[in-house]
Design a protein around this motif. Structure first.
Motif, PDB file in Angstrom:
ATOM      1  N   PHE A  45       0.824  -1.207   0.000  1.00  0.00           N
ATOM      2  CA  PHE A  45       0.000   0.000   0.000  1.00  0.00           C
ATOM      3  C   PHE A  45       0.862   1.263   0.000  1.00  0.00           C
ATOM      4  CE2 PHE A  45      -3.343  -2.936   1.347  1.00  0.00           C
ATOM      5  CZ  PHE A  45      -4.389  -2.490   0.550  1.00  0.00           C
ATOM      6  N   ALA A  46       1.966   1.231   0.727  1.00  0.00           N
ATOM      7  CA  ALA A  46       2.861   2.394   0.726  1.00  0.00           C
ATOM      8  C   ALA A  46       3.453   2.617  -0.649  1.00  0.00           C
ATOM      9  CB  ALA A  46       3.963   2.196   1.759  1.00  0.00           C
ATOM     10  N   THR A  47       3.808   1.539  -1.326  1.00  0.00           N
ATOM     11  CA  THR A  47       4.372   1.647  -2.674  1.00  0.00           C
ATOM     12  C   THR A  47       3.321   2.160  -3.648  1.00  0.00           C
ATOM     13  OG1 THR A  47       5.831  -0.224  -2.145  1.00  0.00           O
ATOM     14  CG2 THR A  47       5.641   0.403  -4.466  1.00  0.00           C
ATOM     15  N   ALA A  48       2.086   1.697  -3.493  1.00  0.00           N
ATOM     16  CA  ALA A  48       0.997   2.194  -4.340  1.00  0.00           C
ATOM     17  C   ALA A  48       0.767   3.678  -4.100  1.00  0.00           C
ATOM     18  CB  ALA A  48      -0.280   1.398  -4.066  1.00  0.00           C
ATOM     19  N   SER A  49       0.810   4.090  -2.832  1.00  0.00           N
ATOM     20  CA  SER A  49       0.615   5.507  -2.516  1.00  0.00           C
ATOM     21  C   SER A  49       1.699   6.371  -3.137  1.00  0.00           C
ATOM     22  CB  SER A  49       0.617   5.706  -0.989  1.00  0.00           C
ATOM     23  OG  SER A  49      -0.487   5.047  -0.409  1.00  0.00           O
ATOM     24  N   GLY A  50       2.875   5.780  -3.342  1.00  0.00           N
ATOM     25  CA  GLY A  50       3.968   6.508  -3.986  1.00  0.00           C
ATOM     26  C   GLY A  50       3.815   6.625  -5.487  1.00  0.00           C
ATOM     27  N   GLY A  51       2.747   6.011  -6.031  1.00  0.00           N
ATOM     28  CA  GLY A  51       2.453   6.163  -7.453  1.00  0.00           C
ATOM     29  C   GLY A  51       2.889   5.016  -8.334  1.00  0.00           C
ATOM     30  N   ASP A  52       3.424   3.948  -7.763  1.00  0.00           N
ATOM     31  CA  ASP A  52       3.881   2.832  -8.595  1.00  0.00           C
ATOM     32  C   ASP A  52       2.702   2.194  -9.328  1.00  0.00           C
ATOM     33  OD1 ASP A  52       6.116   0.800  -9.229  1.00  0.00           O
ATOM     34  OD2 ASP A  52       4.452  -0.450  -8.535  1.00  0.00           O
TER      35      ASP A  52
ATOM     36  N   ILE B 259      -2.683  -3.630  -8.292  1.00  0.00           N
ATOM     37  CA  ILE B 259      -3.026  -4.675  -7.325  1.00  0.00           C
ATOM     38  C   ILE B 259      -4.069  -4.154  -6.338  1.00  0.00           C
ATOM     39  CG2 ILE B 259      -2.147  -6.143  -5.473  1.00  0.00           C
ATOM     40  CD1 ILE B 259       0.578  -6.119  -6.933  1.00  0.00           C
ATOM     41  N   VAL B 260      -3.875  -2.946  -5.840  1.00  0.00           N
ATOM     42  CA  VAL B 260      -4.816  -2.359  -4.886  1.00  0.00           C
ATOM     43  C   VAL B 260      -6.182  -2.173  -5.543  1.00  0.00           C
ATOM     44  CG1 VAL B 260      -5.322  -0.332  -3.469  1.00  0.00           C
ATOM     45  CG2 VAL B 260      -3.003  -1.273  -3.526  1.00  0.00           C
TER      46      VAL B 260
END
Length: 321
Positions: A214-221, A227-228
């Motif tokens: 989730f942190a990686t997704a929040s960073g825009g990846d 996946i999220v």
């Protein structure tokens, strides 16, 4: 003392028990270990449960109650509910016994009447729904074999899959190839795969990778965000199917979101779920529920025995909701 309920919320990791009167007074509570009949057998699981129940009954000054309301992990099919109900009846803790899957406890804890849908996304994913007339909607929720996708364990596996393929060139680039091994102080996915395979990192620690995702997704990846978004799609799909089965699409209906993944309120996930429900079930009212599930088990028990005026409010205040 009148009518009393033994409420049991028994999950894989812990068990909560409460003794409650029909006017909503909590006489005693107790907490014990996990309830895992598939791993240890029904008899052993019941013996473990008995320690916690006996502690609560003793503290309440009782030997038995009017109604046993048990919401149990691993009660996924009616045949399993019947087996577990028979095992509970054999303990003679109550004149009447009702067994439900533990997801029903989360649903009932979040609604003022037994009406609504709950999607629980913790280690796994499950969904149930109910109406006051007794109709229910549910899924087997056994993992991929029953059509499920996601939950904390599934999300961590999906993140590992994409990260491994990104590093060795089979898949699209993703920051997960860096952030996942870095969580464990390792330099590469190759090193992380080796550590997991040799169990230098205990298998259960894979759950730690879900917040990293989730942190990686929040960073825009882009890969992590995909996946999220897939998880949001799965949550919404389960909720809409349950609402449809119960003929609740045309009525304003609470959709409770519970479990560690949803209770964490990740904006990308929860906002996307709300958006999808607005599109597909406009009258659904999504809300995160964090109330103790044993509250729901107690309310389900009180639904069976009947309550005095103000009982539900008194019980909810005890649990801080």
């Amino acid at each position: 003392m009148g009518l009393t309920v033994l409420a049991i919320d028994a999950g894989n990791s812990k068990t909560d028990v409460a003794i409650v009167t029909s006017d909503g007074e909590v006489l005693a509570t107790a907490r014990g270990g996990g309830f895992r009949p598939p791993a240890v057998g029904v008899d052993t699981a019941m013996d473990d449960l008995a320690e916690t129940v006996t502690q609560a009954l003793t503290a309440a000054g009782l030997t038995s109650v009017t109604q046993v309301s048990a919401c149990l992990a691993n009660a996924d099919f009616p045949v399993e509910e019947e087996q577990l109900a028979a095992a509970l009846r054999a303990r003679a803790w109550g004149r009447s016994v009702t067994v439900r899957n533990d997801t029903f406890a989360i649903l009932r804890a979040g609604v003022t009447e037994p009406r609504g849908v709950a999607v629980v996304c913790g280690a796994g994913i499950n969904c149930v729904g109910m109406r006051p007339d007794g109709r229910t909607a549910r899924f087997p929720a056994l993992g991929r074999v029953s059509g499920d996708w996601g939950g904390g364990w599934g999300l961590s596996e999906e993140a590992l899959w994409h990260a491994a393929r990104a590093e060795d060139g089979r898949g699209a680039p993703t920051a997960l190839a860096r952030t996942l091994p870095a969580h464990f102080g390792l330099p590469t996915m190759y090193a992380l795969i080796e550590a997991l395979h040799l169990e230098h990192i205990p298998p259960l620690r894979r759950h730690e990778l879900t917040p990293v995702l989730f942190a990686t997704a929040s960073g825009g990846d882009p890969v992590a965000r995909t996946i999220v978004e897939r998880q949001a799609e799965e949550v919404a799909a389960m909720a809409v199917v349950a609402l449809t089965r119960l003929d609740l699409l045309s009525e304003e209906t609470p959709v409770l979101l519970g479990g560690g993944v949803l209770a964490a309120r990740h904006p990308q996930l929860n906002d996307r779920i709300a958006h999808l429900l607005t599109e597909r079930a406009p009258k659904a009212v999504p809300q995160v529920v964090t109330a103790s599930p044993v509250l729901g088990a107690a309310l389900l028990g009180l639904d069976r025995v009947g309550t005095r005026e103000g009982a539900q409010g008194r019980l909810r205040r005890y649990y801080g909701v």
